[in-house]
Design a protein around this motif. Sequence first.
Motif, PDB file in Angstrom:
ATOM      1  N   LEU A  27     -32.748  28.332  38.885  1.00  0.00           N
ATOM      2  CA  LEU A  27     -31.763  27.780  39.668  1.00  0.00           C
ATOM      3  C   LEU A  27     -32.648  27.020  40.842  1.00  0.00           C
ATOM      4  CD1 LEU A  27     -29.054  30.152  39.912  1.00  0.00           C
ATOM      5  CD2 LEU A  27     -28.951  28.123  38.823  1.00  0.00           C
ATOM      6  N   LEU A  28     -33.612  27.564  41.468  1.00  0.00           N
ATOM      7  CA  LEU A  28     -34.235  27.145  42.660  1.00  0.00           C
ATOM      8  C   LEU A  28     -35.007  25.831  41.984  1.00  0.00           C
ATOM      9  CD1 LEU A  28     -35.284  29.912  44.710  1.00  0.00           C
ATOM     10  CD2 LEU A  28     -33.732  28.259  45.554  1.00  0.00           C
ATOM     11  N   ALA A  29     -35.702  25.955  41.012  1.00  0.00           N
ATOM     12  CA  ALA A  29     -36.554  24.794  40.604  1.00  0.00           C
ATOM     13  C   ALA A  29     -35.331  23.482  40.251  1.00  0.00           C
ATOM     14  CB  ALA A  29     -37.175  25.219  39.209  1.00  0.00           C
ATOM     15  N   GLY A  32     -33.949  22.465  43.804  1.00  0.00           N
ATOM     16  CA  GLY A  32     -34.818  22.218  45.076  1.00  0.00           C
ATOM     17  C   GLY A  32     -34.734  23.211  46.178  1.00  0.00           C
ATOM     18  N   GLU A  33     -33.583  23.551  46.825  1.00  0.00           N
ATOM     19  CA  GLU A  33     -33.453  24.674  47.731  1.00  0.00           C
ATOM     20  C   GLU A  33     -32.150  25.144  47.639  1.00  0.00           C
ATOM     21  OE1 GLU A  33     -33.242  22.533  52.058  1.00  0.00           O
ATOM     22  OE2 GLU A  33     -35.107  23.295  51.562  1.00  0.00           O
ATOM     23  N   ALA A  34     -31.993  26.423  47.923  1.00  0.00           N
ATOM     24  CA  ALA A  34     -30.272  26.622  48.303  1.00  0.00           C
ATOM     25  C   ALA A  34     -30.511  27.938  49.073  1.00  0.00           C
ATOM     26  CB  ALA A  34     -29.765  27.158  46.604  1.00  0.00           C
ATOM     27  N   THR A  35     -29.214  28.464  49.390  1.00  0.00           N
ATOM     28  CA  THR A  35     -28.832  29.697  50.259  1.00  0.00           C
ATOM     29  C   THR A  35     -28.546  30.774  49.285  1.00  0.00           C
ATOM     30  OG1 THR A  35     -26.631  29.291  50.464  1.00  0.00           O
ATOM     31  CG2 THR A  35     -28.149  28.283  52.310  1.00  0.00           C
ATOM     32  N   ALA A  36     -28.935  31.926  49.808  1.00  0.00           N
ATOM     33  CA  ALA A  36     -28.571  33.326  49.050  1.00  0.00           C
ATOM     34  C   ALA A  36     -27.107  33.206  48.500  1.00  0.00           C
ATOM     35  CB  ALA A  36     -28.811  34.538  49.632  1.00  0.00           C
ATOM     36  N   THR A  37     -26.121  32.689  49.510  1.00  0.00           N
ATOM     37  CA  THR A  37     -24.612  32.702  49.095  1.00  0.00           C
ATOM     38  C   THR A  37     -24.532  31.768  47.747  1.00  0.00           C
ATOM     39  OG1 THR A  37     -24.452  33.120  51.362  1.00  0.00           O
ATOM     40  CG2 THR A  37     -22.338  31.893  49.923  1.00  0.00           C
ATOM     41  N   LYS A  38     -25.142  30.427  47.896  1.00  0.00           N
ATOM     42  CA  LYS A  38     -25.011  29.351  46.887  1.00  0.00           C
ATOM     43  C   LYS A  38     -25.556  29.994  45.534  1.00  0.00           C
ATOM     44  CE  LYS A  38     -22.946  26.099  48.835  1.00  0.00           C
ATOM     45  NZ  LYS A  38     -21.314  25.787  48.550  1.00  0.00           N
ATOM     46  N   LEU A  39     -26.808  30.766  45.594  1.00  0.00           N
ATOM     47  CA  LEU A  39     -27.335  31.147  44.379  1.00  0.00           C
ATOM     48  C   LEU A  39     -26.531  32.220  43.953  1.00  0.00           C
ATOM     49  CD1 LEU A  39     -30.866  31.230  45.777  1.00  0.00           C
ATOM     50  CD2 LEU A  39     -30.032  29.999  43.849  1.00  0.00           C
ATOM     51  N   LEU A  54     -34.461  37.829  46.066  1.00  0.00           N
ATOM     52  CA  LEU A  54     -35.219  36.811  46.805  1.00  0.00           C
ATOM     53  C   LEU A  54     -36.516  37.277  47.571  1.00  0.00           C
ATOM     54  CD1 LEU A  54     -32.379  34.430  47.889  1.00  0.00           C
ATOM     55  CD2 LEU A  54     -34.397  33.957  46.360  1.00  0.00           C
ATOM     56  N   ALA A  55     -36.295  38.578  48.028  1.00  0.00           N
ATOM     57  CA  ALA A  55     -37.331  39.091  48.901  1.00  0.00           C
ATOM     58  C   ALA A  55     -38.376  39.638  47.880  1.00  0.00           C
ATOM     59  CB  ALA A  55     -36.699  40.420  49.443  1.00  0.00           C
ATOM     60  N   VAL A  56     -38.190  39.997  46.741  1.00  0.00           N
ATOM     61  CA  VAL A  56     -39.183  40.333  45.705  1.00  0.00           C
ATOM     62  C   VAL A  56     -39.990  39.134  45.621  1.00  0.00           C
ATOM     63  CG1 VAL A  56     -39.652  41.149  43.449  1.00  0.00           C
ATOM     64  CG2 VAL A  56     -38.282  42.477  44.839  1.00  0.00           C
ATOM     65  N   LEU A  57     -39.234  38.021  45.058  1.00  0.00           N
ATOM     66  CA  LEU A  57     -39.746  36.700  44.549  1.00  0.00           C
ATOM     67  C   LEU A  57     -40.638  36.290  46.019  1.00  0.00           C
ATOM     68  CD1 LEU A  57     -36.879  35.047  42.930  1.00  0.00           C
ATOM     69  CD2 LEU A  57     -39.071  36.109  41.961  1.00  0.00           C
ATOM     70  N   ARG A  73     -32.557  28.732  53.759  1.00  0.00           N
ATOM     71  CA  ARG A  73     -32.525  28.304  52.618  1.00  0.00           C
ATOM     72  C   ARG A  73     -34.055  28.502  51.785  1.00  0.00           C
ATOM     73  NH1 ARG A  73     -29.265  24.044  51.984  1.00  0.00           N
ATOM     74  NH2 ARG A  73     -27.831  23.570  53.877  1.00  0.00           N
ATOM     75  N   TYR A  74     -33.872  28.810  50.621  1.00  0.00           N
ATOM     76  CA  TYR A  74     -35.110  29.215  49.754  1.00  0.00           C
ATOM     77  C   TYR A  74     -35.423  28.188  48.872  1.00  0.00           C
ATOM     78  CZ  TYR A  74     -33.835  33.778  51.275  1.00  0.00           C
ATOM     79  OH  TYR A  74     -33.715  34.854  52.181  1.00  0.00           O
ATOM     80  N   ALA A  75     -36.695  27.750  48.441  1.00  0.00           N
ATOM     81  CA  ALA A  75     -37.249  26.864  47.552  1.00  0.00           C
ATOM     82  C   ALA A  75     -38.464  27.575  47.021  1.00  0.00           C
ATOM     83  CB  ALA A  75     -37.615  25.915  48.438  1.00  0.00           C
ATOM     84  N   VAL A  76     -38.778  27.046  45.898  1.00  0.00           N
ATOM     85  CA  VAL A  76     -39.856  27.512  45.022  1.00  0.00           C
ATOM     86  C   VAL A  76     -41.181  27.085  45.609  1.00  0.00           C
ATOM     87  CG1 VAL A  76     -41.051  27.281  42.816  1.00  0.00           C
ATOM     88  CG2 VAL A  76     -38.446  27.438  42.926  1.00  0.00           C
ATOM     89  N   ARG A  77     -42.323  27.998  45.493  1.00  0.00           N
ATOM     90  CA  ARG A  77     -43.592  27.744  45.837  1.00  0.00           C
ATOM     91  C   ARG A  77     -44.250  28.059  44.727  1.00  0.00           C
ATOM     92  NH1 ARG A  77     -45.145  32.030  50.376  1.00  0.00           N
ATOM     93  NH2 ARG A  77     -47.317  30.756  49.999  1.00  0.00           N
TER      94      ARG A  77
END
Length: 124
Positions: A27-29, A32-39, A54-57, A73-77
């Motif tokens: 989903l994040l890929a 691009g980026e999203a909040t935990a609520t949106k995810l 998300l904490a584990v990731l 907002r979370y994004a893939v690294r």
Amino acid sequence: MTDERRGVVDSVITALADPTRRQLLDLLARQGEATATKLAERLPVSRQAVVKHLAVLAAAGLVSGSRAGREVRYAVRPAALDATARWMAALASDWDRRLVNIKRVAEAEAEANSLSPEGEPRHE
């Protein structure tokens, strides 16, 4: 492989073992980026569960969170995933070399068994 790189690979593989975390990364890929609520709206789990995943990731270096006001907002690294992919490619390459050697030995053995002591083909 260095201990540091081994630690990265181990944590990435552990993090990716869970299908919900793989879905989050997908989903994040795409987004691009999203909040935990949106995810959480896109998954059959609670927002709290998404935050824990998300904490584990994040601990594995696969995502990062940045504050935007009251939201995170979370994004893939990709760096940790790239390192893991390189390790897996090297491992696959090593196995390919081993299989080529096994094939070569087996073919040489088969050819040696198909010749008579004088070097002529055996007729059975």
